[in-house]
Design a protein around this motif. Structure first.
Motif, PDB file in Angstrom:
ATOM      1  N   SER A 358       0.828  -1.211   0.000  1.00 10.46           N
ATOM      2  CA  SER A 358       0.000   0.000   0.000  1.00 10.46           C
ATOM      3  C   SER A 358       0.865   1.264   0.000  1.00 10.46           C
ATOM      4  O   SER A 358       0.537   2.263  -0.648  1.00 10.46           O
ATOM      5  CB  SER A 358      -0.923   0.010   1.223  1.00 10.46           C
ATOM      6  N   LEU A 359       1.987   1.219   0.714  1.00 13.38           N
ATOM      7  CA  LEU A 359       2.917   2.356   0.729  1.00 13.38           C
ATOM      8  C   LEU A 359       3.503   2.579  -0.655  1.00 13.38           C
ATOM      9  O   LEU A 359       3.565   3.733  -1.131  1.00 13.38           O
ATOM     10  CB  LEU A 359       4.034   2.094   1.737  1.00 13.38           C
ATOM     11  N   LEU A 360       3.909   1.514  -1.309  1.00 13.30           N
ATOM     12  CA  LEU A 360       4.468   1.635  -2.658  1.00 13.30           C
ATOM     13  C   LEU A 360       3.442   2.191  -3.637  1.00 13.30           C
ATOM     14  O   LEU A 360       3.774   3.021  -4.499  1.00 13.30           O
ATOM     15  CB  LEU A 360       4.969   0.269  -3.140  1.00 13.30           C
ATOM     16  N   ARG A 361       2.208   1.745  -3.498  1.00 17.22           N
ATOM     17  CA  ARG A 361       1.160   2.215  -4.412  1.00 17.22           C
ATOM     18  C   ARG A 361       0.904   3.713  -4.223  1.00 17.22           C
ATOM     19  O   ARG A 361       0.970   4.497  -5.179  1.00 17.22           O
ATOM     20  CB  ARG A 361      -0.135   1.437  -4.165  1.00 17.22           C
ATOM     21  N   ALA A 362       0.591   4.128  -2.989  1.00 13.17           N
ATOM     22  CA  ALA A 362       0.267   5.536  -2.734  1.00 13.17           C
ATOM     23  C   ALA A 362       1.463   6.434  -3.020  1.00 13.17           C
ATOM     24  O   ALA A 362       1.339   7.487  -3.661  1.00 13.17           O
ATOM     25  CB  ALA A 362      -0.197   5.716  -1.291  1.00 13.17           C
ATOM     26  N   GLY A 363       2.645   6.015  -2.563  1.00  5.52           N
ATOM     27  CA  GLY A 363       3.851   6.805  -2.796  1.00  5.52           C
ATOM     28  C   GLY A 363       4.204   6.890  -4.263  1.00  5.52           C
ATOM     29  O   GLY A 363       4.629   7.941  -4.761  1.00  5.52           O
ATOM     30  N   GLY A 364       4.003   5.790  -4.974  1.00  4.69           N
ATOM     31  CA  GLY A 364       4.297   5.775  -6.412  1.00  4.69           C
ATOM     32  C   GLY A 364       3.412   6.727  -7.184  1.00  4.69           C
ATOM     33  O   GLY A 364       3.877   7.453  -8.081  1.00  4.69           O
ATOM     34  N   ILE A 365       2.108   6.746  -6.858  1.00  4.20           N
ATOM     35  CA  ILE A 365       1.190   7.669  -7.544  1.00  4.20           C
ATOM     36  C   ILE A 365       1.582   9.114  -7.261  1.00  4.20           C
ATOM     37  O   ILE A 365       1.629   9.958  -8.166  1.00  4.20           O
ATOM     38  CB  ILE A 365      -0.264   7.393  -7.115  1.00  4.20           C
ATOM     39  N   LEU A 366       1.893   9.403  -5.982  1.00  2.38           N
ATOM     40  CA  LEU A 366       2.237  10.774  -5.603  1.00  2.38           C
ATOM     41  C   LEU A 366       3.484  11.263  -6.346  1.00  2.38           C
ATOM     42  O   LEU A 366       3.465  12.329  -6.977  1.00  2.38           O
ATOM     43  CB  LEU A 366       2.451  10.831  -4.088  1.00  2.38           C
ATOM     44  N   VAL A 367       4.544  10.471  -6.305  1.00  4.69           N
ATOM     45  CA  VAL A 367       5.834  10.931  -6.835  1.00  4.69           C
ATOM     46  C   VAL A 367       5.940  10.781  -8.348  1.00  4.69           C
ATOM     47  O   VAL A 367       6.438  11.692  -9.030  1.00  4.69           O
ATOM     48  CB  VAL A 367       6.992  10.172  -6.141  1.00  4.69           C
ATOM     49  N   TYR A 368       5.471   9.662  -8.881  1.00 10.17           N
ATOM     50  CA  TYR A 368       5.746   9.361 -10.293  1.00 10.17           C
ATOM     51  C   TYR A 368       4.582   9.663 -11.232  1.00 10.17           C
ATOM     52  O   TYR A 368       4.742   9.587 -12.450  1.00 10.17           O
ATOM     53  CB  TYR A 368       6.171   7.894 -10.431  1.00 10.17           C
ATOM     54  N   GLU A 369       3.426  10.038 -10.653  1.00 11.25           N
ATOM     55  CA  GLU A 369       2.289  10.381 -11.520  1.00 11.25           C
ATOM     56  C   GLU A 369       1.759  11.789 -11.243  1.00 11.25           C
ATOM     57  O   GLU A 369       1.727  12.628 -12.139  1.00 11.25           O
ATOM     58  CB  GLU A 369       1.169   9.344 -11.338  1.00 11.25           C
ATOM     59  N   LEU A 370       1.361  12.038  -9.993  1.00 14.66           N
ATOM     60  CA  LEU A 370       0.733  13.320  -9.676  1.00 14.66           C
ATOM     61  C   LEU A 370       1.673  14.503  -9.867  1.00 14.66           C
ATOM     62  O   LEU A 370       1.316  15.497 -10.519  1.00 14.66           O
ATOM     63  CB  LEU A 370       0.232  13.323  -8.232  1.00 14.66           C
ATOM     64  N   LEU A 371       2.853  14.435  -9.289  1.00  8.75           N
ATOM     65  CA  LEU A 371       3.773  15.578  -9.375  1.00  8.75           C
ATOM     66  C   LEU A 371       4.230  15.841 -10.812  1.00  8.75           C
ATOM     67  O   LEU A 371       4.269  17.004 -11.235  1.00  8.75           O
ATOM     68  CB  LEU A 371       4.956  15.390  -8.423  1.00  8.75           C
ATOM     69  N   PRO A 372       4.557  14.808 -11.615  1.00 14.39           N
ATOM     70  CA  PRO A 372       4.857  15.088 -13.022  1.00 14.39           C
ATOM     71  C   PRO A 372       3.668  15.691 -13.777  1.00 14.39           C
ATOM     72  O   PRO A 372       3.847  16.579 -14.622  1.00 14.39           O
ATOM     73  CB  PRO A 372       5.229  13.707 -13.579  1.00 14.39           C
ATOM     74  N   ALA A 373       2.449  15.216 -13.457  1.00 13.73           N
ATOM     75  CA  ALA A 373       1.265  15.779 -14.115  1.00 13.73           C
ATOM     76  C   ALA A 373       1.082  17.242 -13.738  1.00 13.73           C
ATOM     77  O   ALA A 373       0.726  18.077 -14.582  1.00 13.73           O
ATOM     78  CB  ALA A 373       0.029  14.972 -13.739  1.00 13.73           C
ATOM     79  N   LEU A 374       1.328  17.565 -12.461  1.00 17.81           N
ATOM     80  CA  LEU A 374       1.240  18.960 -12.022  1.00 17.81           C
ATOM     81  C   LEU A 374       2.276  19.810 -12.736  1.00 17.81           C
ATOM     82  O   LEU A 374       1.969  20.904 -13.228  1.00 17.81           O
ATOM     83  CB  LEU A 374       1.443  19.043 -10.509  1.00 17.81           C
ATOM     84  N   ASP A 375       3.510  19.324 -12.817  1.00 15.80           N
ATOM     85  CA  ASP A 375       4.568  20.081 -13.481  1.00 15.80           C
ATOM     86  C   ASP A 375       4.211  20.341 -14.943  1.00 15.80           C
ATOM     87  O   ASP A 375       4.440  21.434 -15.477  1.00 15.80           O
ATOM     88  CB  ASP A 375       5.893  19.316 -13.399  1.00 15.80           C
TER      89      ASP A 375
END
Length: 511
Positions: A358-375
Motif C-alpha cells: 500500500s505504501l508503494l502504491r500511494a507513494g508511487g502515484i504521488l511521486v511518479y504520476e501526480l507531481l509530473p502531471a502537475l509540473d
C-alpha cells in the motif's frame, strides 16, 4: 509615481547604521541588536544608533535632506526602528526617546513631515508591546503626524487593542499573502466586514484602506474585492451574488457553471476564519516531508473538486479566454495540491501499519504520476514557469557573474531562503521546473526512505532524513540548469486528463 497621481513615501532614518560608522564617528553610541529569522550575525543583528547621540540628528537630517534634494517630497516618510526586532529596553522612556529622535530628524528638514509607521511591530511581538510600551511610541509624535498601517487587520487587527492607536490616524490594511505563495486562499467575509467595523469602532481614527501583501500574482478575487471596498460605504451585501458577478465580468459572459464554481470556491477556500487564516501555504506538497505533516484544511475539499469539474464543463465555451484558462489552471493546481495531501495520508497510514504494498502504491502515484502531471500542466502557462522567474532575476544584471548571483538568490528565495534552510519554504511557489526538480526529488527521497525503513525493519529517523534531503534542496539552489521561458502544451486538455484520471470518485456528475 506622481505622474499617476500617487503620493510617494520616502524612507527616513530609523536609527540603523553600518558597523563601520564607529570608524568615522569613534564616539558614537552604537548597540548591536539580536538575530532575525534563524540567521546568525553575519546575516543579521543590525546596529542601532542611540537616540540621544548627537550623531543621530546629524545623520537623520542629512539623509533626508539628500533624498529630498534628489526626489522632491510629498511630506510622507516611512521609518520602522523596531520592526521584528526586540528593542534594547521595554522602559517607556527609552521607547519614547527612540521614537522622538526619528521624528525630530524628519521635522528638522521638513516641518510638514508625516511619519508612516508599520503597525506590524505591535502585532508581531504582543508579549513585548504592552499598553505602556505602545503608548510610549504612539505618544512620542504629535497627534495626526503619525499615520499607522494596521497591516494584518483582516485577521489580527491592532486598532482594537490599542484604543484606535491611541488617537493616531490609521489605515485598515489587508495583508492576505505571505511569501507570495500559490494556493487558493482568502477570508473574504472578514475582508468584506472589516473596514466598516473599524470605521464604527469607538473613537475610531481610521482614515482609509490599504493592501499590503508580501506577494501578488495569486488569488485575484481577493484583491478585486478589497480594491472595491475602498470605494464603498457599506460592505457588499451578498458575497455569493458578488462573486457570481465577478465571474461574469472576468470572463465577459454570464455562464451557469462558472458562476456556480466561484460560489463553491467562495464557501470553501475563500471562507477562511479563525486561527487557520495565516496567509501561508502549509500544504504537504510544498513543505519538507515528515510523518507529522498537518493535512487539515478549513474547507470541504469536495467543493474544490466540484468547482474544478464545473470549470472543465464550461471550458468548451471559454477555451480562448485567457483569464478563464488561468483560473482553470489555478484550480487544477489546487486540486492536485489536495490530492497530494490525500495520497500522503494514505502513504503515512500504510507505513504506520507496516503495509509495504500500500505504501508503494500511494507513494508511487504521488511521486511518479501526480507531481509530473502537475509540473506538466503548470508548464502550459507562462505565469507558472520557473524559467520566467529565473530570467526576471537574471534580466536586471549587468554581467554574467551578477546574473548568476541573482539567479542563485532567486532559487534560494523559493526554497532554502538562507544557506542552512534558515526560513525553509517560506516563499514556496508552484512553478513548472520547481515541482519537477525540487518538490518531486524531495518527496521521492522521503517515500524511498519509508520503504527502506519497512523493508529493513528499522525506524524512520527524521533528523537523518533532514540531513539527506538538505543535500537535494541545496543541489537545486546551486544548479545552473536553464528552464523554458515559453509555455508548452494546452491547459484545458492537460487539466481534463488529470481530472479524468485522479478526481475522487465522490465528485458529483461527470464531464
Amino acid at each position: 509615481m506622481r505622474s499617476f497621481g500617487m503620493i510617494p513615501v520616502l524612507p527616513a532614518f530609523a536609527g540603523h547604521v553600518p558597523k563601520a560608522i564607529t570608524r568615522v564617528f569613534p564616539q558614537a553610541n552604537v548597540t548591536q541588536l539580536g538575530s532575525w529569522g534563524h540567521f546568525n550575525c553575519s546575516y543579521s543583528c543590525s546596529f542601532l544608533l542611540a537616540p540621544e547621540d548627537t550623531v543621530f540628528s546629524l545623520i537623520g537630517s542629512l539623509f533626508l535632506w539628500e533624498l529630498i534634494k534628489e526626489f522632491g517630497t510629498d511630506h510622507i516618510y516611512g521609518a520602522d526602528t523596531f520592526n521584528e526586532m526586540q528593542p534594547l529596553s521595554s522602559e517607556p522612556s527609552y521607547l519614547t526617546a527612540a521614537t522622538a529622535a526619528v521624528y525630530e530628524a524628519m521635522i528638522t528638514v521638513d516641518p510638514d513631515a508625516v511619519w508612516l509607521l508599520q503597525g506590524w511591530l505591535f502585532q508581531h511581538q504582543p508579549e513585548f508591546w504592552g499598553l505602556p510600551q505602545v503608548k510610549a511610541v504612539l505618544g512620542a509624535v504629535p497627534q495626526g503626524r503619525l499615520l499607522v498601517l494596521d497591516l494584518f487587520a483582516e485577521n489580527q487587527p491592532v486598532y482594537t487593542r490599542t484604543a484606535s492607536f491611541q488617537g493616531q490616524p490609521f489605515i485598515w490594511c489587508m495583508l492576505h499573502n505571505f511569501g507570495g505563495n500559490h494556493g487558493l486562499f482568502g477570508a473574504l467575509e472578514a475582508v468584506n466586514q472589516g473596514p466598516k467595523a473599524a470605521h464604527l469602532f469607538p473613537n475610531s481614527t481610521m482614515v482609509g484602506t490599504g493592501i499590503a501583501p508580501e506577494g501578488i500574482g495569486q488569488n485575484e478575487v481577493v484583491y478585486a474585492l478589497m480594491a472595491e471596498l475602498g470605494w464603498r460605504k457599506e460592505p457588499v451585501p451578498d458575497l455569493a451574488a458578488w462573486v457570481s458577478n465577478f465571474a461574469a465580468r472576468r470572463y465577459g459572459v454570464s455562464q451557469r457553471e462558472t458562476e456556480a464554481a466561484w460560489r463553491l470556491l467562495l464557501r470553501s477556500v475563500y471562507n477562511c476564519s479563525g486561527e487557520a487564516c495565516r496567509g501561508h501555504n502549509h500544504s504537504p506538497l510544498v513543505k519538507r516531508p515528515s510523518l507529522q505533516m498537518n493535512t487539515t484544511v478549513w474547507y470541504n475539499r469536495s467543493d474544490v473538486f466540484e468547482a474544478w469539474r464545473l470549470l472543465l464543463i464550461a471550458a468548451s465555451n471559454l477555451t480562448t479566454n485567457p483569464a478563464f484558462r488561468y483560473d482553470l489552471l489555478d484550480v487544477t493546481r489546487q486540486a492536485v495540491q489536495e490530492l497530494v495531501s490525500l495520497y500522503y495520508e494514505e502513504a503515512r497510514t500504510a507505513y504506520m501499519n507496516k503495509e509495504l504494498i500500500s505504501l508503494l502504491r500511494a507513494g508511487g502515484i504521488l511521486v511518479y504520476e501526480l507531481l509530473p502531471a502537475l509540473d506538466q500542466v503548470l508548464a502550459s502557462d507562462s505565469r507558472f514557469l520557473l524559467g520566467s522567474w529565473l530570467e526576471q532575476a537574471r534580466g536586471v544584471a549587468v554581467s554574467e557573474a551578477e546574473a548568476h548571483l541573482y539567479e542563485q538568490n532567486s532559487r534560494f528565495q523559493l526554497t532554502l531562503w538562507g544557506p542552512e534552510g534558515n526560513i525553509l519554504d517560506y516563499a514556496n511557489k508552484q512553478l513548472s521546473g520547481l515541482v519537477a526538480d525540487y518538490y518531486k526529488p524531495r518527496w521521492g527521497l522521503f517515500l524511498q526512505t519509508l520503504v527502506d525503513s519497512l523493508a529493513q525493519g528499522v525506524p524512520f529517523q527524521q533528523h537523518q532524513f533532514d540531513e539527506k534531503v538538505f543535500q537535494v534542496e541545496q543541489a537545486f539552489v546551486l544548479s545552473k540548469k536553464r528552464y523554458p521561458i515559453y509555455p508548452q502544451g494546452d491547459t484545458v486538455d492537460l487539466a481534463r486528463k488529470i481530472f479524468l484520471k485522479y478526481s475522487p470518485r465522490g465528485v458529483a456528475g461527470s464531464l
